[in-house]
Design a protein around this motif. Structure first.
Motif, mmCIF file in Angstrom:
data_model
loop_
_atom_site.group_PDB
_atom_site.id
_atom_site.type_symbol
_atom_site.label_atom_id
_atom_site.label_comp_id
_atom_site.label_asym_id
_atom_site.label_seq_id
_atom_site.Cartn_x
_atom_site.Cartn_y
_atom_site.Cartn_z
ATOM 1 N N THR A 1 36.493 33.374 34.665
ATOM 2 C CA THR A 1 35.815 33.860 35.870
ATOM 3 C C THR A 1 35.396 32.723 36.795
ATOM 4 O O THR A 1 35.088 32.956 37.958
ATOM 5 C CB THR A 1 34.590 34.715 35.507
ATOM 6 O OG1 THR A 1 33.674 33.943 34.718
ATOM 7 C CG2 THR A 1 34.995 35.958 34.719
ATOM 8 N N ALA A 2 35.395 31.484 36.295
ATOM 9 C CA ALA A 2 35.043 30.346 37.149
ATOM 10 C C ALA A 2 36.238 29.839 37.942
ATOM 11 O O ALA A 2 36.079 29.111 38.924
ATOM 12 C CB ALA A 2 34.473 29.207 36.308
ATOM 13 N N ARG A 3 37.442 30.211 37.520
ATOM 14 C CA ARG A 3 38.637 29.740 38.211
ATOM 15 C C ARG A 3 38.819 30.457 39.552
ATOM 16 O O ARG A 3 38.444 31.627 39.693
ATOM 17 C CB ARG A 3 39.880 29.958 37.349
ATOM 18 C CG ARG A 3 39.946 29.076 36.116
ATOM 19 C CD ARG A 3 41.204 29.355 35.309
ATOM 20 N NE ARG A 3 42.410 29.068 36.079
ATOM 21 C CZ ARG A 3 43.041 27.906 36.095
ATOM 22 N NH1 ARG A 3 42.584 26.907 35.373
ATOM 23 N NH2 ARG A 3 44.133 27.738 36.821
ATOM 24 N N ALA A 4 39.412 29.744 40.506
ATOM 25 C CA ALA A 4 39.692 30.369 41.804
ATOM 26 C C ALA A 4 40.649 31.545 41.637
ATOM 27 O O ALA A 4 40.546 32.551 42.341
ATOM 28 C CB ALA A 4 40.281 29.341 42.764
ATOM 29 N N GLU A 5 41.585 31.437 40.685
ATOM 30 C CA GLU A 5 42.499 32.527 40.352
ATOM 31 C C GLU A 5 42.506 32.713 38.845
ATOM 32 O O GLU A 5 42.626 31.729 38.106
ATOM 33 C CB GLU A 5 43.923 32.227 40.840
ATOM 34 C CG GLU A 5 44.063 32.157 42.348
ATOM 35 C CD GLU A 5 45.508 31.950 42.776
ATOM 36 O OE1 GLU A 5 46.383 31.833 41.878
ATOM 37 O OE2 GLU A 5 45.760 31.909 43.992
ATOM 38 N N VAL A 6 42.383 33.956 38.384
ATOM 39 C CA VAL A 6 42.465 34.227 36.951
ATOM 40 C C VAL A 6 43.922 34.039 36.528
ATOM 41 O O VAL A 6 44.822 34.610 37.143
ATOM 42 C CB VAL A 6 41.992 35.656 36.624
ATOM 43 C CG1 VAL A 6 42.127 35.937 35.131
ATOM 44 C CG2 VAL A 6 40.537 35.852 37.071
ATOM 45 N N PRO A 7 44.188 33.251 35.496
ATOM 46 C CA PRO A 7 45.586 33.021 35.089
ATOM 47 C C PRO A 7 46.268 34.304 34.620
ATOM 48 O O PRO A 7 45.619 35.253 34.181
ATOM 49 C CB PRO A 7 45.456 32.021 33.928
ATOM 50 C CG PRO A 7 44.089 31.450 34.041
ATOM 51 C CD PRO A 7 43.246 32.505 34.675
ATOM 52 N N ALA B 1 37.366 21.124 34.077
ATOM 53 C CA ALA B 1 36.605 20.240 33.199
ATOM 54 C C ALA B 1 35.132 20.609 33.131
ATOM 55 O O ALA B 1 34.514 20.539 32.065
ATOM 56 C CB ALA B 1 36.769 18.790 33.656
ATOM 57 N N ALA B 2 34.553 21.030 34.250
ATOM 58 C CA ALA B 2 33.120 21.316 34.262
ATOM 59 C C ALA B 2 32.768 22.479 33.348
ATOM 60 O O ALA B 2 31.837 22.394 32.533
ATOM 61 C CB ALA B 2 32.660 21.610 35.692
ATOM 62 N N VAL B 3 33.500 23.581 33.441
ATOM 63 C CA VAL B 3 33.172 24.756 32.641
ATOM 64 C C VAL B 3 33.597 24.593 31.192
ATOM 65 O O VAL B 3 33.014 25.202 30.287
ATOM 66 C CB VAL B 3 33.795 26.031 33.254
ATOM 67 C CG1 VAL B 3 35.295 26.064 33.072
ATOM 68 C CG2 VAL B 3 33.153 27.287 32.674
ATOM 69 N N LEU B 4 34.587 23.727 30.915
ATOM 70 C CA LEU B 4 35.062 23.523 29.548
ATOM 71 C C LEU B 4 34.360 22.352 28.847
ATOM 72 O O LEU B 4 34.715 22.008 27.717
ATOM 73 C CB LEU B 4 36.575 23.282 29.541
ATOM 74 C CG LEU B 4 37.433 24.467 29.982
ATOM 75 C CD1 LEU B 4 38.908 24.082 29.982
ATOM 76 C CD2 LEU B 4 37.197 25.676 29.088
ATOM 77 N N GLY B 5 33.393 21.741 29.501
ATOM 78 C CA GLY B 5 32.650 20.659 28.858
ATOM 79 C C GLY B 5 33.442 19.369 28.739
ATOM 80 O O GLY B 5 33.197 18.559 27.838
#
Length: 392
Positions: free
Chosen positions: A27-33, A292-296
């Motif tokens: 949900t943080a991605r600009a587009e859901v894969p 990187a931010a949301v995945l730590g």
């Protein structure tokens, strides 16, 4: 000897942590894969955490939603439990280059014979790594998704696959949709259920397609003005809570759900649902450093400040983080796989060039929708994605 099940190996909090990583990431991605696996990333974050210190360790643990004790135990527990799930396969491995001296305690915490060797010669290493990816996904993915021409001193990887046959097979219409945004496109599949498989919430309708060997695939269609991220979040809510929404027999027509009545010679004894869905085959290649931010992984991928002092004698950072995924939804079943790889290089090395790539309800998925596959008894989400354009 009785094997440990997933629901016994992982606590409810750990399953929630893995599922919430999937939610936050997608949900943080600009587009859901089109297809992705948070579960492919989660144990690798735990493995990295056991070799990290200070701020890098804290960032990895926060992203994974676990503490350091859980980080040490989760990968082996997960691998052991998956052996009891016939529809699932999971492998973890590490390969070290000749210049890296790994910490013996870190190696001891890895499952089994997980550590192999890299020569540094792509012509030698690539066939070995590609064979590992293919063998551990049953041929669904035949390559390790990293650039071996860039410096890699240590490679960590996971390979996840899921295969299930539908308990109620679909019938193929052998034709495209006749209405909706996908009119004239797609291969239409139809199935009829005599059980409660359709739930409707305020923002989404969710169909559960039951498979064999404890696997469900859930599809969610949302409001036409809803963002894919909203629909995906609603789908994950529905997957986690059996009380989410209302049975389709209760609400008024909405969100792709219509109703019709017909006469039959016997009384209706169970909810009835007709499902109209597209067959699809989807593939993605994801650069996880974009997330990187949301995945730590912000500090872990910083070539100046990464701290993996408990992993190796040399200073390393994550120079590549990639995931290759595929998912196939057909008339007879569902199969999907993800290979996730973290390549680590020495601090100070030149960073690689990254490439960014009765009263019967009927629900019709004739426009973009979200889906996920879960392990039914534990609720663990295995694969998820967004179908923007079905390809079959």
């Amino acid at each position: 000897m009785e094997q440990t099940t997933l629901e016994d190996a992982l606590s409810a909090d750990e399953i929630t942590a893995a599922n919430e990583l999937t939610r936050r990431w997608l949900t943080a991605r600009a587009e859901v894969p089109a297809v992705a696996s948070g579960l492919g990333i989660w144990p690798l974050l735990a493995v990295l955490a056991t070799g990290a210190v200070e701020a890098t360790l804290e960032e990895l643990l926060e992203a994974a939603g676990i503490d350091i004790g859980q980080a040490a135990a989760v990968p082996a527990a997960l691998l052991d439990a998956v052996r009891s799930a016939p529809a699932l396969s999971l492998a973890l491995a590490a390969w070290a280059g000749p210049e890296v001296t790994l910490d013996p305690d870190w190696i001891a915490g890895l499952p089994g014979d997980a550590v192999g060797a890299l020569t540094g010669d792509p012509s030698i290493d690539k066939p070995v790594l590609d064979e590992w990816a293919s063998r551990n996904t049953g041929g669904l993915i035949d390559r390790m998704p990293v650039d071996l021409n860039a410096p890699i001193e240590l490679l960590l990887a996971s390979a996840l696959s899921v295969r299930t046959k539908w308990r109620t097979p679909f019938q193929e219409d052998y034709g495209p949709f006749q209405s909706g945004p996908w009119k004239g496109r797609g291969k239409v599949l139809r199935a009829s259920y005599r059980e409660e498989v359709l739930r409707v919430g305020p923002d989404a309708a969710v169909l559960t397609v039951p498979g064999d060997d404890d696997i469900d695939v859930l599809l969610a269609t949302g409001r036409e003005d809803a963002a894919p991220q909203e629909v995906m979040s609603a789908l994950i809510d529905a997957a986690a809570d059996a009380r989410w929404g209302s049975p389709a027999s209760a609400p008024a027509p909405s969100l792709g759900v219509t109703f019709h009545e017909y006469q039959a010679s016997t009384p209706q004894t169970a909810p009835e649902t007709n499902a109209v869905v597209p067959a699809f085959r989807l593939d993605t290649d994801l650069d996880l450093l974009e997330d990187a931010a949301v995945l730590g992984l912000e500090l872990a991928s910083d070539d100046e400040f990464a701290q993996f002092d408990r992993l190796a004698a040399q200073r390393l950072y994550i120079s590549q983080a990639k995931q290759a995924c595929t998912a196939v939804f057909s008339a007879t079943g569902f199969e999907a796989a993800a290979v996730t790889a973290f390549g680590m290089a020495f601090l100070g090395a030149a960073p690689p060039q990254l490439i960014h790539k009765h009263r019967c309800a009927e629900v019709t998925f004739n426009r973009p929708f979200a889906y996920l596959a879960r392990h039914r008894p534990s609720g663990l989400i295995l694969i998820a994605g967004w179908v923007n354009d079905p390809v079959e």
